[in-house]
Design an enzyme around this catalytic site. Structure first.
Site, PDB file in Angstrom:
ATOM      1  CB  CYS A  39      -0.892  -0.022   1.244  1.00  0.00           C
ATOM      2  SG  CYS A  39      -1.932   1.453   1.421  1.00  0.00           S
ATOM      3  CB  SER A  41      -0.346   4.159   3.935  1.00  0.00           C
ATOM      4  OG  SER A  41      -1.586   4.640   3.473  1.00  0.00           O
ATOM      5  CG  HIS A  44       2.623   8.338   1.691  1.00  0.00           C
ATOM      6  ND1 HIS A  44       2.819   8.830   0.424  1.00  0.00           N
ATOM      7  CD2 HIS A  44       1.288   8.092   1.798  1.00  0.00           C
ATOM      8  CE1 HIS A  44       1.636   8.871  -0.203  1.00  0.00           C
ATOM      9  NE2 HIS A  44       0.714   8.421   0.600  1.00  0.00           N
ATOM     10  CG  HIS A  60      -0.878  -0.112   6.660  1.00  0.00           C
ATOM     11  ND1 HIS A  60       0.129   0.162   5.767  1.00  0.00           N
ATOM     12  CD2 HIS A  60      -2.035   0.214   6.047  1.00  0.00           C
ATOM     13  CE1 HIS A  60      -0.403   0.641   4.663  1.00  0.00           C
ATOM     14  NE2 HIS A  60      -1.724   0.679   4.791  1.00  0.00           N
ATOM     15  CB  CYS A 165      -5.385  -1.060   4.244  1.00  0.00           C
ATOM     16  SG  CYS A 165      -5.105   0.653   3.744  1.00  0.00           S
TER      17      CYS A 165
END
Ligand code: APR
Ligand code: ZN
Length: 365
Positions: A39, A41, A44, A60, A165
């Protein structure tokens, strides 16, 4: 010892190595990780878009099997399949009590530590942090009891991982946050793992036009499989003008930003029409500011709102999403496009940067 992918320094690759993992303490659960999604996220933090405690094990979005439980754990037992929530809601803080468990104050305050302020992961004397208290880029992980959502039906670990997610974030943005009405027009900027779930959510609630906006032709082509009715390539022409053209000059009723930048946030605002609802899902780099036309907001009565985790509640909504998948309402099988081993994780993130279609998933043995 567990094999894990560790981020020691931002803007550097993840290092695959063995770490020590302590037993679960009171109120904690040991999970054998089955699958973890690639993902943006996590990306980042690798890229340095936001500060983070280091070293850290990211990951996550995932699912696994409970292997052991610490004292006092009552909601799961060894052998159960679980989906992980990257927010461990305490159930007692103001956010939890007011129906916003996805914003749990206690979870946020504890950051990348367990609730007692320590970590279960170590490398010798060095503590290693747990991103989202889930740290799924490791073969095993110890998490708070609130991070595990047991599921009754056995489904593929890769699909279950996505329900951790991108599915609740994307579908929830449509149903729990924006509350998209049947027959309305929708534009989705950024059609990766999360954006495709926004597209699927919009199809599920019977939006009329679902306009997929991306800079990659392959992603746009792929979005048509999940319910997009029109596509707009933002690298050719101004996406705002193209969306206006496709909505008879009016602008869309609902727009979603699902990449994470100031420019795409502004575009999502500009392409919304009268009474338009603008929903920001993507996480822009820290400090990013998107200028919006303040007069237009009033004259056209636009609403702009952020949503985190699709404004869903993991323990309630994840089992529902599993049932919707089993009922054939969410095409998650086609969303999982590539499988990788943990050793290939840097390559997997490279593929995401290249804009490969769909979701990549790390599978554990
Ligand atoms: N305009 C439109 N689309 C863009 C643009 C742009 N300027 N730049 C990139 N994109 C597209 C990419 O081509 C890709 O298809 O955005 C998509 C992003 O998808 P992924 O990389 O798969 O990211 P994803 O995991 O879906 O996360 C999206 O949601 O939860 C947040 O932190 C997450 O900010 C991230 C966002
Ligand atoms: Zn995610």
């Amino acid at each position: 010892m567990v094999k894990a992918a560790v981020l020691y320094e931002q803007k550097n690759s993840l290092i695959i190595e063995d770490l020590d993992l302590d037993d679960p303490k009171a109120g904690e659960v040991l999970v054998k990780v089955g699958a973890a999604g690639i993902c943006r996220s996590d990306r980042h933090y690798m890229h340095g878009d936001a500060p983070t405690a280091l070293p850290i094990v990211l990951g996550h979005e995932g699912a696994g099997t409970v292997e052991a439980v610490g004292p006092g754990v009552t909601s799961v037992r060894p052998g159960q399949q679980v989906i992980l929530s990257f927010v461990s809601s305490c159930g007692r803080c103001k956010s939890c009590i007011t129906g916003n468990s996805q914003l749990c104050d206690a979870h946020a305050a504890a950051g990348a530590f367990m609730f007692d302020g320590t970590t279960r992961l170590h490398k010798g004397d060095t503590r290693v942090h747990h991103f989202g208290k889930t740290a799924l880029f490791a073969e095993h992980t110890v998490v708070p009891e609130a991070a595990v959502v047991p599921i009754e039906s056995n489904i593929g670990m890769d699909v279950a991982a996505l329900i951790g997610c991108c599915v609740p974030t994307g579908v929830g943005a449509v149903t729990a946050s924006a509350n998209v009405q049947p027959g309305s027009t929708v534009a989705v900027i950024g059609c990766g793992g999360v954006g495709l779930n926004v597209v699927m959510g919009a199809a599920l609630v019977n939006a009329s036009k679902i306009i997929a906006v991306d800079i990659s032709e392959a992603q746009l082509e792929f979005a048509l499989k999940f319910g997009a009715t029109h596509t707009v390539n933002a690298s050719d022409k101004d996406p705002v003008a193209q969306v206006r053209e496709l909505t008879d000059g009016k602008g869309a009723d609902y727009t979603f930003e699902v990449f994470g930048s100031a420019d795409t946030t502004k575009a999502a605002y500009d392409m919304a029409g009268k009474k338009g609802v603008v929903t920001i899902v993507g996480i822009a780099p820290v400090g990013a500011e998107a200028g919006i036309n303040a007069v237009d907001m009033v004259r056209n009565e636009k609403t702009m709102r952020g949503t985190y985790y699709g404004s869903t509640h993991a323990s309630v909504d994840m089992p529902k999403l599993v049932d919707m998948y089993l009922a054939g309402k969410l095409n998650l099988d086609d969303l999982v496009v590539r499988h990788y081993s943990l050793d290939q994780i840097n390559e997997a993130y490279g593929d995401m940067d290249k804009g490969e279609i769909g979701r990549g998933v790390i599978m554990y043995g």
